[in-house]
Design an enzyme around this catalytic site. Structure first.
Site, PDB file in Angstrom:
ATOM      1  N   ASN A 136       0.472  -0.785  -0.454  1.00 38.17           N
ATOM      2  CA  ASN A 136       0.163   0.323   0.066  1.00 38.17           C
ATOM      3  C   ASN A 136       0.923   1.324   0.059  1.00 38.17           C
ATOM      4  O   ASN A 136       1.730   1.417   1.069  1.00 38.17           O
ATOM      5  CB  ASN A 136      -0.845   0.122   0.870  1.00 38.17           C
ATOM      6  N   TRP A 137       1.108   2.006  -1.346  1.00 38.40           N
ATOM      7  CA  TRP A 137       2.316   2.626  -1.024  1.00 38.40           C
ATOM      8  C   TRP A 137       1.276   4.688  -0.820  1.00 38.40           C
ATOM      9  O   TRP A 137       1.883   5.455  -0.847  1.00 38.40           O
ATOM     10  CB  TRP A 137       1.706   2.856  -2.950  1.00 38.40           C
ATOM     11  N   LYS A 138       0.033   4.024  -0.368  1.00 43.33           N
ATOM     12  CA  LYS A 138      -0.518   5.147  -0.516  1.00 43.33           C
ATOM     13  C   LYS A 138      -0.711   6.819  -0.984  1.00 43.33           C
ATOM     14  O   LYS A 138      -0.802   6.680  -2.051  1.00 43.33           O
ATOM     15  CB  LYS A 138      -0.036   5.084   1.882  1.00 43.33           C
ATOM     16  N   HIS A 171      -9.815   0.776   4.567  1.00 38.70           N
ATOM     17  CA  HIS A 171      -8.678   0.984   5.091  1.00 38.70           C
ATOM     18  C   HIS A 171      -8.980   2.292   5.949  1.00 38.70           C
ATOM     19  O   HIS A 171      -9.959   3.040   6.067  1.00 38.70           O
ATOM     20  CB  HIS A 171      -7.569   1.839   3.882  1.00 38.70           C
ATOM     21  N   GLU A 210      -5.994  -5.403   9.738  1.00 38.99           N
ATOM     22  CA  GLU A 210      -4.444  -3.694  10.289  1.00 38.99           C
ATOM     23  C   GLU A 210      -5.712  -3.628  11.535  1.00 38.99           C
ATOM     24  O   GLU A 210      -6.143  -2.320  11.746  1.00 38.99           O
ATOM     25  CB  GLU A 210      -4.890  -2.912   9.024  1.00 38.99           C
ATOM     26  N   GLY A 224       1.930   2.254  10.864  1.00 40.57           N
ATOM     27  CA  GLY A 224       2.913   3.863  10.496  1.00 40.57           C
ATOM     28  C   GLY A 224       4.241   3.782  12.224  1.00 40.57           C
ATOM     29  O   GLY A 224       4.625   4.617  12.223  1.00 40.57           O
ATOM     30  N   SER A 246       2.818  -2.334  10.910  1.00 38.35           N
ATOM     31  CA  SER A 246       4.700  -1.951  10.446  1.00 38.35           C
ATOM     32  C   SER A 246       5.273  -3.376  10.629  1.00 38.35           C
ATOM     33  O   SER A 246       5.579  -3.393  11.587  1.00 38.35           O
ATOM     34  CB  SER A 246       4.986  -1.423  12.210  1.00 38.35           C
ATOM     35  N   GLY A 286       2.615  -0.857   4.727  1.00 39.85           N
ATOM     36  CA  GLY A 286       2.272   0.490   4.535  1.00 39.85           C
ATOM     37  C   GLY A 286       3.910   0.985   3.889  1.00 39.85           C
ATOM     38  O   GLY A 286       4.991   0.637   3.186  1.00 39.85           O
TER      39      GLY A 286
END
Ligand code: PEP
Length: 253
Positions: free
Chosen positions: A8-10, A95, A165, A171, A213, A234
């Site tokens: 997930n490159w956001k 998400h 998640e 993160g 993470s 992520g």
């Protein structure tokens, strides 16, 4: 079950040039792997460009979100048939970063159903923001699962991926990520919740992946001890070295 690793490159990277560069390096790695399905979820802005530049069959594409309507006056939204027409075969929905902007379980469910209708695989994200000693967070998760999957048939549930998640682990770093034994407990809890909705034989076919993470340092332990079917990655997916290392670990497991 084959393992899945979703990047997930956001809202990264900043330019199409950087996106193509990242994609190129991951694509090369993915083409060497036998036991893992690599799924990239770039921003909408780059999705078409990447799928056009892809020749081969080792990487699949996901959108980071999708809208439930088929078309019309919905400024800024993107439909399932649009993402499908440029080569996405998965769609991430629910998400926590979308939910934080106001998305409800009802919205998430509409997105899941829209994806299923077009035969695009939903990656349904669930996760609590914090934990309490009375286990209220388990009721919260049960509701996210049950409402997110409302009206999904026993045939279609086999094509859904559940991404657990926990928001408190997203993160951060390996130290703050979920521990393998806790993840194993959560896998059992998710399967138990699913078996209240579907037959056990069907439930065992639903991949349950973990996000929060994941880095090269905890990937192996989470796979083995957590018994997860893969990862949603992520920040580590933006580092070619880290992401490719995660792919190697999952491929060997
Ligand atoms: C995510 O937000 O989906 C995620 C898993 O992020 P990170 O790996 O950075 O925790």
């Amino acid at each position: 079950m084959r393992k899945l690793v979703v990047a997930n490159w956001k809202m990264n990277p900043a330019s199409v040039k950087e996106a193509l560069d990242l994609f190129d390096k991951v694509k090369k790695k993915a083409s060497t792997l036998k036991n893992v399905d690599t799924i990239l979820a770039p921003p909408f802005a780059f999705l078409g460009e990447l799928t056009c530049n892809y020749s081969g069959s080792k990487v699949s594409f996901a959108s980071q979100d999708v809208f439930w309507e088929e078309g019309g006056s919905y400024t800024g939204e993107v439909s399932v048939s649009q993402i499908k027409s440029i080569g996405a075969t998965y769609g991430i929905v629910g998400h926590s970063e979308r939910r934080a902007l106001g998305e409800t379980d009802v919205d998430v469910n509409k997105k899941v159903l829209a994806l299923i209708k077009e035969k695009v695989t939903p990656i349904l994200c669930i996760g609590e923001s914090s934990r309490d000693e009375h286990g209220e967070y388990l009721n919260f998760l049960q509701k996210e699962i049950t409402e997110g999957l409302k009206s999904v048939s026993k045939n279609d549930i086999k094509r859904v991926v559940i991404a657990y998640e926990p928001i408190w682990a997203i993160g951060k770093s390996v130290r703050d990520a979920m521990k393998p034994d806790e993840m194993h407990e959560m896998k059992i809890f998710i399967q138990k919740t699913l078996s209240e909705l579907y037959e056990r034989s069907v439930v065992s076919k639903v991949p349950i992946i973990y996000g929060g993470s994941v880095e090269p340092d905890n990937a192996r332990a989470l796979l083995e001890g957590g018994e997860v079917d893969g990862f949603l990655v992520g920040h580590a997916s933006l580092s070619v070295t880290e992401f490719n290392e995660i792919l190697t670990i999952v491929n060997r497991a």
